[in-house]
Design a protein around this motif. Sequence first.
Motif, PDB file in Angstrom:
ATOM      1  N   MET A 115       0.829  -1.196   0.000  1.00 19.75           N
ATOM      2  CA  MET A 115       0.000   0.000   0.000  1.00 19.75           C
ATOM      3  C   MET A 115       0.872   1.258   0.000  1.00 19.75           C
ATOM      4  O   MET A 115       0.600   2.220  -0.720  1.00 19.75           O
ATOM      5  CB  MET A 115      -0.920   0.004   1.215  1.00 19.75           C
ATOM      6  CG  MET A 115      -2.015   1.056   1.171  1.00 19.75           C
ATOM      7  SD  MET A 115      -3.329   0.645   0.004  1.00 19.75           S
ATOM      8  CE  MET A 115      -4.211  -0.629   0.917  1.00 19.75           C
ATOM      9  N   THR A 116       1.922   1.242   0.823  1.00 18.17           N
ATOM     10  CA  THR A 116       2.829   2.394   0.903  1.00 18.17           C
ATOM     11  C   THR A 116       3.538   2.626  -0.428  1.00 18.17           C
ATOM     12  O   THR A 116       3.667   3.766  -0.883  1.00 18.17           O
ATOM     13  CB  THR A 116       3.872   2.178   2.019  1.00 18.17           C
ATOM     14  OG1 THR A 116       3.194   2.030   3.269  1.00 18.17           O
ATOM     15  CG2 THR A 116       4.835   3.350   2.100  1.00 18.17           C
ATOM     16  N   ALA A 117       3.995   1.549  -1.063  1.00 18.43           N
ATOM     17  CA  ALA A 117       4.675   1.675  -2.352  1.00 18.43           C
ATOM     18  C   ALA A 117       3.734   2.231  -3.409  1.00 18.43           C
ATOM     19  O   ALA A 117       4.135   3.073  -4.235  1.00 18.43           O
ATOM     20  CB  ALA A 117       5.218   0.318  -2.789  1.00 18.43           C
ATOM     21  N   CYS A 118       2.488   1.795  -3.386  1.00 18.47           N
ATOM     22  CA  CYS A 118       1.491   2.302  -4.330  1.00 18.47           C
ATOM     23  C   CYS A 118       1.267   3.789  -4.120  1.00 18.47           C
ATOM     24  O   CYS A 118       1.222   4.570  -5.077  1.00 18.47           O
ATOM     25  CB  CYS A 118       0.178   1.524  -4.157  1.00 18.47           C
ATOM     26  SG  CYS A 118      -1.121   2.019  -5.301  1.00 18.47           S
ATOM     27  N   PHE A 119       1.151   4.203  -2.856  1.00 19.79           N
ATOM     28  CA  PHE A 119       0.970   5.615  -2.528  1.00 19.79           C
ATOM     29  C   PHE A 119       2.135   6.451  -3.055  1.00 19.79           C
ATOM     30  O   PHE A 119       1.939   7.490  -3.696  1.00 19.79           O
ATOM     31  CB  PHE A 119       0.836   5.784  -1.014  1.00 19.79           C
ATOM     32  CG  PHE A 119       0.907   7.217  -0.539  1.00 19.79           C
ATOM     33  CD1 PHE A 119      -0.195   8.047  -0.638  1.00 19.79           C
ATOM     34  CD2 PHE A 119       2.082   7.725  -0.016  1.00 19.79           C
ATOM     35  CE1 PHE A 119      -0.135   9.370  -0.209  1.00 19.79           C
ATOM     36  CE2 PHE A 119       2.163   9.042   0.409  1.00 19.79           C
ATOM     37  CZ  PHE A 119       1.045   9.868   0.313  1.00 19.79           C
ATOM     38  N   HIS A 120       3.372   6.009  -2.785  1.00 16.44           N
ATOM     39  CA  HIS A 120       4.548   6.776  -3.209  1.00 16.44           C
ATOM     40  C   HIS A 120       4.638   6.863  -4.737  1.00 16.44           C
ATOM     41  O   HIS A 120       5.009   7.911  -5.280  1.00 16.44           O
ATOM     42  CB  HIS A 120       5.818   6.154  -2.628  1.00 16.44           C
ATOM     43  CG  HIS A 120       6.000   6.422  -1.171  1.00 16.44           C
ATOM     44  ND1 HIS A 120       5.990   7.686  -0.634  1.00 16.44           N
ATOM     45  CD2 HIS A 120       6.188   5.577  -0.118  1.00 16.44           C
ATOM     46  CE1 HIS A 120       6.179   7.637   0.669  1.00 16.44           C
ATOM     47  NE2 HIS A 120       6.292   6.355   1.014  1.00 16.44           N
ATOM     48  N   ASP A 121       4.293   5.787  -5.433  1.00 15.00           N
ATOM     49  CA  ASP A 121       4.322   5.814  -6.899  1.00 15.00           C
ATOM     50  C   ASP A 121       3.311   6.833  -7.443  1.00 15.00           C
ATOM     51  O   ASP A 121       3.599   7.557  -8.405  1.00 15.00           O
ATOM     52  CB  ASP A 121       4.005   4.421  -7.462  1.00 15.00           C
ATOM     53  CG  ASP A 121       5.249   3.569  -7.607  1.00 15.00           C
ATOM     54  OD1 ASP A 121       6.330   4.051  -7.217  1.00 15.00           O
ATOM     55  OD2 ASP A 121       5.135   2.429  -8.107  1.00 15.00           O
TER      56      ASP A 121
END
Length: 215
Positions: A115-121
């Motif tokens: 979820m965090t990686a998706c947010f940052h992308d």
Amino acid sequence: MYEATFSIRDESAYAAATAESSATIELWCNDHCDLLHIGDGAEAVIERVRETVGVQAVREQGSEVVVVTADCLRHHEIDDIEGYLHSHGVLLLPPLRYRDGAKVCRLLAVSSDAMTACFHDLVESGHEVHVESKRAISFATGGGPLLAPTDAIPTLTARQREALRLAHGNGYYELPRGTDTETIASEMGVSRRTAEEHLRRAERKVMSFAMQYVT
């Protein structure tokens, strides 16, 4: 598992319609058409929907409207948000919501890292993203749905949420009352009549929802 709600600024037809009015939209996609639930400001939304995908049917009850579209929005607009979700294995849970010119996505991931990686992308690609809620969850059992706290209340417009939040925070519902609608109106920067209308609409929605569980 991990759940979060992202509010993403969006230029799509439905998001734009909510930016131009106090309308809120909930969308269920059925591939060949969309089912829309519109709260407040429906007239402007319906016109935008008619121009974009066409309208097959409209049903009204009070200030709320249900629309069945003639075609699915995904056939007319490219939604690049789904590409980010797919690349990180993040699931979009229906309904998709639109309000205040933003697309509000309730998301589910196996891990918080995904979820965090998706947010940052999304952010690094230039999307304006606000995290409205996030929580760790367990598997649903007994056929029960995954219920987010934000789904346990009816959809309110930004002004309705503000009026209700100010009323509750300033003691409007205390005995004796800690504030009045004139003070709430002053903090909102609107007339007393307008503030009272926002508050009444919010109260009506919350009470209508709560009465389902009052026996």
